[in-house]
Enzyme design. Structure first.
Site, mmCIF file in Angstrom:
data_model
loop_
_atom_site.group_PDB
_atom_site.id
_atom_site.type_symbol
_atom_site.label_atom_id
_atom_site.label_comp_id
_atom_site.label_asym_id
_atom_site.label_seq_id
_atom_site.Cartn_x
_atom_site.Cartn_y
_atom_site.Cartn_z
ATOM 1 N N MET A 1 81.171 20.218 -16.938
ATOM 2 C CA MET A 1 81.257 19.474 -15.678
ATOM 3 C C MET A 1 81.234 20.373 -14.443
ATOM 4 S SD MET A 1 81.079 16.557 -17.035
ATOM 5 C CE MET A 1 81.452 15.312 -15.816
ATOM 6 N N ASN B 1 70.776 20.071 -20.683
ATOM 7 C CA ASN B 1 71.981 19.301 -20.371
ATOM 8 C C ASN B 1 71.805 17.874 -20.872
ATOM 9 O OD1 ASN B 1 74.465 18.636 -18.993
ATOM 10 N ND2 ASN B 1 73.230 17.665 -17.394
ATOM 11 N N HIS C 1 73.018 14.003 -19.833
ATOM 12 C CA HIS C 1 73.625 13.268 -18.729
ATOM 13 C C HIS C 1 73.802 11.800 -19.124
ATOM 14 C CE1 HIS C 1 74.814 12.456 -14.663
ATOM 15 N NE2 HIS C 1 74.066 11.354 -14.715
#
Ligand code: GAR
Length: 272
Positions: A135, A157, A159
């Site tokens: 985060m 990443n 999401h």
């Protein structure tokens, strides 16, 4: 099958995605092995899960670094190769005034933490760095030191939203509050923006009137555990390429967009 890729992981919390990735490696679904799991948060539950499997873990305590820097900035030294102006030019932050003192402090504190991260990771060379519920924004200082081969990004990443909708810290919550009929998750390469890099894969699920933030999160996470290992599998098989594709806009101008192309066959990497 080619050589196993080495995967580094960064987490901030429960680490259930990291766990799914580790399991997929163990089962041979990903031709790779997780060689470390790091965190910005000493209390991240996922660290324990990884350590139990014998995977080395470490913490770079971002909150501590940021707090102490703000109290006594003179006690901190920037990395020798740190260039605030260059980073400010490259960094793209949502809704933030790039020349403000606040943004300078944001970038400076992150770069100090990132220099510590890079130092930790130096002894464990990896092919791919996966952010699994990490985060923290990464600055161009860090990204440039990982993405050393042009056109070959190697930080990805996951999401919790269908990007480019709902970037930021609460993708499922934002999806729910907006009243969306569909939610989803996205795996993408990292670039200098917030949740803005080239998209590798997306999955979606329907949202009904009975859904709550919690039920949306559960539906989403179930898809994340499939999507993330699948995208990493494609990376490990050397099947992902970021390519610039041209198209003609409605005024007849030639424009470019970046697309992640997925090769249909396993292309051996140069060191196979
Ligand atoms: C996941 O839903 C992931 O998509 C999200 O945090 C959760 C982490 O869960 N990531 C972000 O919001 C990144 N901006 P986990 O720690 O149990 O994998």
């Amino acid at each position: 099958m080619g050589k196993k890729i080495k995967i580094g992981g960064l987490i901030s919390g429960t680490g259930t995605n990291m766990d799914a990735i580790i399991k997929a490696c163990e089962k041979g679904e990903i031709n790779g092995e997780v060689i470390f799991v790091g965190s910005d948060n000493p209390d991240a539950k996922g660290l324990e899960k990884a350590a139990k499997k014998g995977i080395p873990t470490f913490v770079i305590n971002y909150a501590d670094i940021i707090r102490k820097f703000k109290q006594n900035p003179e006690n901190y030294f920037f990395p020798d190769d740190f260039d605030l102006e260059d980073i400010k030019i490259k960094q793209s932050l949502l809704n933030r005034e790039i020349n403000s003192k606040k943004v300078a402090t944001f970038i400076e504190t992150r770069a100090i933490a990132e220099a510590a991260l890079l130092k930790k990771m130096k002894d464990d060379p990896f092919d791919l760095l996966v952010l699994a519920g990490f985060m923290r924004n990464l600055t161009p200082y860090f990204i440039d030191r990982i993405n050393i081969t042009p056109g070959k990004p190697r930080i990805i990443n996951i999401h919790p939203a269908l990007l480019p909708s709902f970037p930021g810290v609460d993708g499922y919550g934002d999806t729910f509050r907006y009243g969306c009929k569909v939610g989803g998750c996205t795996v993408h390469f990292i670039d200098y923006g917030e949740d803005s890099g080239p998209i590798i894969g997306q999955q979606c699920f329907p949202i009904t009137e009975e859904d709550t933030i919690e039920s949306i999160k559960q539906k989403g996470l179930a898809l994340e555990y499939q999507l993330y290992p699948e995208c990493i599998r494609l990376f490990a098989e050397n099947r992902l390429a970021c390519v610039k594709m041209t198209y003609t806009d409605d005024k007849g101008n030639t424009r470019q967009r970046t697309v992640v192309k997925i090769a249909q066959i396993d292309i051996p990497s140069s060191d196979d």
